[in-house]
Design a protein around this motif. Structure first.
Motif, PDB file in Angstrom:
ATOM      1  N   MET A 256      20.046  -8.275   8.557  1.00 19.27           N
ATOM      2  CA  MET A 256      19.088  -7.210   8.865  1.00 19.27           C
ATOM      3  C   MET A 256      17.689  -7.795   8.989  1.00 19.27           C
ATOM      4  SD  MET A 256      20.825  -4.295   8.752  1.00 19.27           S
ATOM      5  CE  MET A 256      19.572  -3.094   8.497  1.00 19.27           C
ATOM      6  N   VAL A 257      17.022  -7.498  10.108  1.00 17.94           N
ATOM      7  CA  VAL A 257      15.670  -7.994  10.345  1.00 17.94           C
ATOM      8  C   VAL A 257      14.756  -6.811  10.634  1.00 17.94           C
ATOM      9  CG1 VAL A 257      14.195  -9.430  11.802  1.00 17.94           C
ATOM     10  CG2 VAL A 257      16.534 -10.149  11.325  1.00 17.94           C
ATOM     11  N   ILE A 258      13.610  -6.783   9.958  1.00 17.41           N
ATOM     12  CA  ILE A 258      12.565  -5.818  10.277  1.00 17.41           C
ATOM     13  C   ILE A 258      11.476  -6.597  11.000  1.00 17.41           C
ATOM     14  CG2 ILE A 258      10.816  -4.273   9.354  1.00 17.41           C
ATOM     15  CD1 ILE A 258      12.679  -3.770   6.973  1.00 17.41           C
ATOM     16  N   ARG A 259      11.178  -6.207  12.238  1.00 18.49           N
ATOM     17  CA  ARG A 259      10.161  -6.903  13.035  1.00 18.49           C
ATOM     18  C   ARG A 259       8.898  -6.049  13.086  1.00 18.49           C
ATOM     19  NH1 ARG A 259      15.001  -8.318  15.706  1.00 18.49           N
ATOM     20  NH2 ARG A 259      15.206 -10.590  15.836  1.00 18.49           N
ATOM     21  N   THR A 260       7.768  -6.682  12.836  1.00 17.43           N
ATOM     22  CA  THR A 260       6.506  -5.972  12.880  1.00 17.43           C
ATOM     23  C   THR A 260       5.425  -6.916  13.380  1.00 17.43           C
ATOM     24  OG1 THR A 260       5.028  -4.538  11.606  1.00 17.43           O
ATOM     25  CG2 THR A 260       5.909  -6.462  10.469  1.00 17.43           C
ATOM     26  N   GLU A 261       4.353  -6.363  13.937  1.00 14.69           N
ATOM     27  CA  GLU A 261       3.247  -7.166  14.442  1.00 14.69           C
ATOM     28  C   GLU A 261       2.030  -6.939  13.569  1.00 14.69           C
ATOM     29  OE1 GLU A 261       0.646  -6.889  18.380  1.00 14.69           O
ATOM     30  OE2 GLU A 261       2.634  -7.767  18.746  1.00 14.69           O
ATOM     31  N   LEU A 262       1.412  -8.033  13.164  1.00 16.70           N
ATOM     32  CA  LEU A 262       0.224  -8.003  12.324  1.00 16.70           C
ATOM     33  C   LEU A 262      -0.937  -8.499  13.167  1.00 16.70           C
ATOM     34  CD1 LEU A 262      -0.019  -7.381   9.250  1.00 16.70           C
ATOM     35  CD2 LEU A 262      -0.043  -9.825   8.893  1.00 16.70           C
ATOM     36  N   THR A 263      -1.961  -7.660  13.362  1.00 19.42           N
ATOM     37  CA  THR A 263      -3.113  -8.034  14.178  1.00 19.42           C
ATOM     38  C   THR A 263      -4.349  -8.086  13.299  1.00 19.42           C
ATOM     39  OG1 THR A 263      -2.131  -6.954  16.101  1.00 19.42           O
ATOM     40  CG2 THR A 263      -4.479  -7.454  16.224  1.00 19.42           C
ATOM     41  N   VAL A 264      -5.023  -9.229  13.321  1.00 18.13           N
ATOM     42  CA  VAL A 264      -6.242  -9.427  12.536  1.00 18.13           C
ATOM     43  C   VAL A 264      -7.428  -9.138  13.435  1.00 18.13           C
ATOM     44  CG1 VAL A 264      -7.592 -11.099  11.224  1.00 18.13           C
ATOM     45  CG2 VAL A 264      -5.085 -11.210  11.182  1.00 18.13           C
ATOM     46  N   ASN A 265      -8.344  -8.315  12.934  1.00 15.54           N
ATOM     47  CA  ASN A 265      -9.571  -7.993  13.655  1.00 15.54           C
ATOM     48  C   ASN A 265     -10.708  -8.056  12.645  1.00 15.54           C
ATOM     49  OD1 ASN A 265     -11.639  -7.051  15.217  1.00 15.54           O
ATOM     50  ND2 ASN A 265     -10.561  -5.261  15.971  1.00 15.54           N
ATOM     51  N   GLY A 266     -11.379  -9.205  12.576  1.00 11.53           N
ATOM     52  CA  GLY A 266     -12.430  -9.389  11.577  1.00 11.53           C
ATOM     53  C   GLY A 266     -11.832  -9.396  10.188  1.00 11.53           C
ATOM     54  N   TYR A 267     -12.239  -8.439   9.379  1.00 20.17           N
ATOM     55  CA  TYR A 267     -11.736  -8.349   8.006  1.00 20.17           C
ATOM     56  C   TYR A 267     -10.714  -7.231   7.830  1.00 20.17           C
ATOM     57  CZ  TYR A 267     -15.544 -11.527   7.125  1.00 20.17           C
ATOM     58  OH  TYR A 267     -16.375 -12.608   7.154  1.00 20.17           O
ATOM     59  N   LYS A 268     -10.179  -6.754   8.935  1.00 20.64           N
ATOM     60  CA  LYS A 268      -9.168  -5.693   8.905  1.00 20.64           C
ATOM     61  C   LYS A 268      -7.870  -6.200   9.495  1.00 20.64           C
ATOM     62  CE  LYS A 268      -9.890  -1.862  10.835  1.00 20.64           C
ATOM     63  NZ  LYS A 268     -10.308  -0.726  11.612  1.00 20.64           N
ATOM     64  N   THR A 269      -6.759  -5.673   8.985  1.00 21.62           N
ATOM     65  CA  THR A 269      -5.445  -6.005   9.512  1.00 21.62           C
ATOM     66  C   THR A 269      -4.758  -4.718   9.922  1.00 21.62           C
ATOM     67  OG1 THR A 269      -5.253  -7.918   8.084  1.00 21.62           O
ATOM     68  CG2 THR A 269      -3.225  -7.042   8.944  1.00 21.62           C
ATOM     69  N   THR A 270      -4.127  -4.736  11.080  1.00 21.00           N
ATOM     70  CA  THR A 270      -3.330  -3.602  11.538  1.00 21.00           C
ATOM     71  C   THR A 270      -1.886  -4.057  11.594  1.00 21.00           C
ATOM     72  OG1 THR A 270      -5.185  -2.894  12.916  1.00 21.00           O
ATOM     73  CG2 THR A 270      -3.045  -1.909  13.391  1.00 21.00           C
ATOM     74  N   ILE A 271      -0.992  -3.236  11.060  1.00 22.17           N
ATOM     75  CA  ILE A 271       0.437  -3.557  11.103  1.00 22.17           C
ATOM     76  C   ILE A 271       1.141  -2.463  11.896  1.00 22.17           C
ATOM     77  CG2 ILE A 271       0.834  -2.500   8.843  1.00 22.17           C
ATOM     78  CD1 ILE A 271       3.047  -4.646   8.460  1.00 22.17           C
ATOM     79  N   SER A 272       1.975  -2.878  12.845  1.00 30.02           N
ATOM     80  CA  SER A 272       2.667  -1.914  13.688  1.00 30.02           C
ATOM     81  C   SER A 272       4.084  -2.415  13.977  1.00 30.02           C
ATOM     82  CB  SER A 272       1.894  -1.740  14.992  1.00 30.02           C
ATOM     83  OG  SER A 272       2.560  -0.832  15.830  1.00 30.02           O
ATOM     84  N   PRO A 273       5.109  -1.658  13.631  1.00 31.21           N
ATOM     85  CA  PRO A 273       5.064  -0.399  12.883  1.00 31.21           C
ATOM     86  C   PRO A 273       4.766  -0.651  11.410  1.00 31.21           C
ATOM     87  CG  PRO A 273       7.341  -1.042  13.230  1.00 31.21           C
ATOM     88  CD  PRO A 273       6.486  -2.058  13.942  1.00 31.21           C
ATOM     89  N   LYS A 274       4.436   0.440  10.701  1.00 32.00           N
ATOM     90  CA  LYS A 274       4.167   0.357   9.262  1.00 32.00           C
ATOM     91  C   LYS A 274       5.387  -0.217   8.561  1.00 32.00           C
ATOM     92  CE  LYS A 274       0.203   2.654   9.155  1.00 32.00           C
ATOM     93  NZ  LYS A 274      -0.988   1.884   9.156  1.00 32.00           N
ATOM     94  N   LEU A 275       5.160  -0.891   7.446  1.00 28.01           N
ATOM     95  CA  LEU A 275       6.242  -1.524   6.705  1.00 28.01           C
ATOM     96  C   LEU A 275       6.685  -0.603   5.575  1.00 28.01           C
ATOM     97  CD1 LEU A 275       8.036  -3.959   6.321  1.00 28.01           C
ATOM     98  CD2 LEU A 275       6.191  -5.045   5.044  1.00 28.01           C
ATOM     99  N   GLN A 276       7.907  -0.089   5.695  1.00 27.83           N
ATOM    100  CA  GLN A 276       8.476   0.790   4.674  1.00 27.83           C
ATOM    101  C   GLN A 276       9.860   0.272   4.291  1.00 27.83           C
ATOM    102  OE1 GLN A 276       8.259   5.167   4.954  1.00 27.83           O
ATOM    103  NE2 GLN A 276      10.479   5.080   4.809  1.00 27.83           N
TER     104      GLN A 276
END
Length: 128
Positions: free
Chosen positions: A2-22
């Protein structure tokens, strides 16, 4: 597996994760993060935002916040800007919302801490 794939994008001092990790209590899965970095270029006096892969990764560690403190998980595989980790049931024992952080290492000995992001562990709806 089982693999959960997500993208982590760094923008300055903020991180966006898509999709959310649950995750759910007791889960044991592989997590694959695609690591991206937002940069701003100025082209002919116009600021342009670009999202580029974070490259030249030698090693990546996953720091998980838990009620017992921070847990360090080593990457099982690094390919380009993708890092894979194996989470065991011992990493997902307590329901709640926590923080995680990735720490990247390159061949030159540089260390880069990616800003932290949230993950959630929920109770399953019943026993298996």
């Amino acid at each position: 597996y089982m693999v959960i794939r997500t993208e982590l994008t760094v923008n300055g001092y903020k991180t966006t994760i898509s999709p959310k990790l649950q995750l759910f209590k007791g889960d044991s899965v592989f997590l694959e993060f695609t690591l991206m970095n937002t940069i701003i270029n100025t082209i002919e006096d116009v600021e342009v935002e670009e999202v580029l892969p974070i490259q030249f990764l030698k090693e990546v560690k996953l720091l998980l916040q838990t009620p017992q403190g921070a847990v360090n998980v080593e990457s099982t595989e690094i390919e380009g800007n993708k890092a894979t980790f194996k989470l065991l049931p011992e990493h997902t024992q307590e329901a709640g919302t926590y923080l995680f952080q990735l720490v990247c290492f390159d061949d030159d000995g540089c260390i880069f801490h990616i800003p932290e992001a949230q993950y959630t562990i929920k109770e399953p709806i019943g026993a298996v």
